[in-house]
Design an enzyme around this catalytic site. Structure first.
Site, short mmCIF file in Angstrom:
data_model
loop_
_atom_site.label_atom_id
_atom_site.label_comp_id
_atom_site.label_asym_id
_atom_site.label_seq_id
_atom_site.Cartn_x
_atom_site.Cartn_y
_atom_site.Cartn_z
N ALA A 69 0.85 -1.19 0.00
CA ALA A 69 0.00 0.00 0.00
C ALA A 69 0.88 1.24 0.00
CB ALA A 69 -0.92 0.01 1.21
N GLY A 110 -0.10 8.74 2.55
CA GLY A 110 0.37 10.11 2.50
C GLY A 110 1.74 10.30 3.11
N MET A 111 2.15 9.40 4.01
CA MET A 111 3.44 9.55 4.69
C MET A 111 4.43 8.46 4.33
SD MET A 111 2.40 10.74 8.54
CE MET A 111 1.57 9.21 8.91
N ALA A 112 3.94 7.30 3.88
CA ALA A 112 4.84 6.16 3.71
C ALA A 112 4.27 5.17 2.72
CB ALA A 112 5.09 5.48 5.06
N THR A 113 5.14 4.25 2.30
CA THR A 113 4.74 3.13 1.46
C THR A 113 5.04 1.85 2.23
OG1 THR A 113 5.27 4.37 -0.55
CG2 THR A 113 5.07 1.98 -0.77
N ASP A 149 -3.56 9.17 15.64
CA ASP A 149 -4.11 9.01 14.29
C ASP A 149 -4.93 7.73 14.20
OD1 ASP A 149 -4.61 9.78 11.67
OD2 ASP A 149 -2.78 8.88 10.87
#
Length: 615
Positions: free
Chosen positions: A25, A28-31, A141
């Site tokens: 996946a 917005g911040m990481a893969t 979050d």
């Protein structure tokens, strides 16, 4: 085009250990990738942060600190963090790979959940959050994308502390932004940029709202408009959008109060209220629906949201009738004085209030020199505390700071830094041949945990150590378990039965079997002399080298022979018979009296033996 094939990280080996197999996946911040830990031969998930974040030292320091904190969480409902590192300047986390899907996938598939299903999902989420809150960690979050539903029915929460790490990045904090997901962000996060356990309670309440209704409470054109609704509006009861039982309706409203003080104090308190509601409604825990990720439908991304007290307001037009006109003339002296006094008072007020305070910068993971420079730039002094062991932070870098990062302190105050002295390792002592008590004392003094087992041994005396599981001198972590085998003495041997044997034969048999022999003699009228009457132990097993006690017949008891010389024969026979002897008469003289006897009177002879009389 296949994004996996196009991804430059696929196939790479991170830190010589983690082989990237495929992309799972991208957010917005990481893969997130699936990878193989080649050292431990296990499949893991690797979350690689986006390149822009890796360039920020503040982020990297916070990222390391939050990863360490998340790794310490002990809960079956938290996605385990195994490792953290960097590859070509990209920071990454190594985590447990949960096979299944996210709560977001389930909501896309079903729309909304039944009350029983919603509580069965939320309960393990709150268990995970309560474990974090007890450890002093706030998630910041909570959302369906971070709730993982395993194929085995487990529910786990991911990404603890990640939002806080990203929020610490200098380009973010300087712009007055917070990191979060607008649909679930708490009012105090937007208004003041602050977060505590009650912030997670609010997000979990929104999560419950969405599971019960199939929608989030607020929608808008952009993240800012959604976030500001959290500040200015009360979350409506879920019963306004779906059929929800009143106790569950009230629980959701309590958890999402705009005032943090009106919510449950932390996830543990929220969990206790949830269980009360479940009991009141008679709802059983049900299996969480399993399945695979669908990768369809909208999702809520983690984004940067402007803080309310720093939000830009549109310019206001000048008052009507004043445009383009300015009165010429001198400014009165009194007005100048008033302005100057006001400026001085404002400056003094600012200094007495916020002006003399700063936020302690994050220095976790920095070298001592860099931490001193960072503290100096913030107007703070540095003192060094005692060095501490740490498994992750290199020697000489900061493990802990007091006051902690983001704490409000006076300019010029001192921040105490606790530097790493590296990994804590202790040498294994040699306890072979020691008694068990001595071995235990040595191992515990070395901060190790002994575990004892016994084993029979022909060569090592009983109670002495035969072997230990770890080699002496090996350096290991504190509390490492050392398995110690202690001798219970020689192994047991079957005891031969020698009852009825003569003494010499019995001794030979027992000695050949490995025993020693103890002999006790007793007189017996019925058993021949030197025959074994009994033994102990009579049968079974006994340690080699132990003694076998034999009871051996010493024949009939000795009796004093009466003196019958001079008695008439019939009197002598009667006297000897009464004493337990047999009588044999030898006629020699023509008389009826005893001339001599053998054995003689006063001698000792075995009871039942024959006394010869001569007449």
């Amino acid at each position: 085009m296949d994004t996996t094939l196009a991804d430059p990280l696929v196939g790479k080996l991170l830190e010589g250990r983690y082989r990237i197999d495929r992309r799972i996946a991208r957010g917005g911040m990481a893969t997130v990738y699936q990878a193989l830990d080649e050292r431990l031969d296990r499949v893991v998930a690797v979350k690689v942060m986006h390149p822009g974040l890796a360039e920020d030292a503040q982020f990297l320091a916070r990222f390391t600190a939050e990863a360490r904190a998340a790794a310490r969480l002990s809960s079956g409902n938290v996605v385990s963090v195994f490792d953290q590192g960097s590859h070509d300047g990209l920071a990454f986390l190594v985590m447990e790979l949960v096979q299944g899907r996210t709560l977001r996938d389930l909501l896309h598939e079903r729309g909304r959940l039944s009350p029983a299903q919603a509580l069965s999902v939320l309960e393990p989420v709150l268990l995970a959050l309560s474990a974090a809150h007890r450890a002093g960690l706030v998630h910041r979050d909570v959302k369906p994308e971070n709730v993982l539903l395993g194929d085995d029915g487990s529910v786990k929460v991911a990404d603890f502390g990640l939002a806080r790490a990203v929020e610490a990045a200098t380009q973010t904090s300087a712009a007055g932004l917070l990191i979060g997901t607008a649909a679930y962000v708490a009012p105090e996060q937007v208004a003041r940029g602050s977060a505590d356990e009650r912030t997670d309670v609010y997000a979990a309440g929104i999560l419950l709202f969405e599971m019960l209704t199939g929608t989030v409470p607020y929608v808008g054109e952009n993240a800012v408009s959604v976030a500001y609704q959290h500040v200015h509006e009360d979350v409506p009861p879920p019963s306004t959008r779906a059929d929800v039982p009143p106790p569950l309706d009230a629980l959701t409203v309590r958890a999402t109060r705009r005032d943090p003080g009106a919510r449950p104090s932390d996830a543990g308190a929220f969990l206790a209220e949830l269980r009360d509601v479940r009991e009141d409604l008679g709802l059983r825990v049900v299996a969480v629906p399993t399945g695979r990720a669908t990768m369809t439908g909208p999702s809520h991304a983690t984004v940067a949201v402007p803080l309310l007290d720093r939000a830009v307001t549109p310019p206001q037009p000048p008052p009507p009738g004043r445009r383009g006109h300015r009165r010429r003339g001198r400014i009165p002296v009194a007005l100048v004085v008033i302005i100057l006094l006001g400026a001085v008072m404002a400056g003094a007020g600012w200094w007495l209030g916020a002006g003399r305070y700063v936020r302690a910068p994050t220095m976790i993971g920095m070298t001592e020199a860099k931490a001193r420079t960072t503290a100096g730039h913030a107007g703070l002094k540095v003192a060094l505390g005692a060095r501490v062991y740490d498994e992750v932070v290199p020697v000489g870098s900061v493990v802990r700071q007091d006051p902690g990062a983001d704490r409000r302190i006076r300019k010029g105050a001192t921040v105490t830094l606790f530097l790493s002295q590296g990994k804590e390792r202790h040498p294994i002592p040699d306890v072979r041949g020691d008694t068990q008590s001595v071995a235990e004392a040595k191992l515990r003094q070395a901060t190790l945990t002994p575990q004892f087992f016994t084993k029979a041994d022909d060569t090592v005396p009983g109670g002495r150590v035969i072997s230990q599981s770890l080699k002496p001198g090996l350096l290991v972590r504190r509390a490492t378990t050392v398995v110690v085998v202690v001798s219970s003495g020689p192994p047991p041997v079957t005891v031969p039965n020698v009852v009825g044997d003569d003494l010499d034969s019995a001794k030979g048999t027992l000695t050949a079997a490995g025993f020693t022999v103890n002999v006790k003699r007793v007189n017996d009228d019925s058993i021949p002399k030197d025959q074994v009457m009994s033994q102990a132990p009579a049968s079974g097993n006994a340690p080699r080298g132990s003694a076998v006690a034999l009871t051996v017949s010493d024949g009939p008891p000795l009796v004093t022979v009466p003196n019958v010389v001079g008695m008439k024969i019939h009197q002598a026979e009667a006297t000897l018979t009464a004493a337990g002897f047999k009588v044999f008469v030898v006629p020699f003289f023509f008389t009826d009296r005893v001339k001599t006897q053998n054995p003689a009177g006063g001698d000792h002879a075995p009871k039942g033996s024959t006394i010869n009389l001569l007449r």
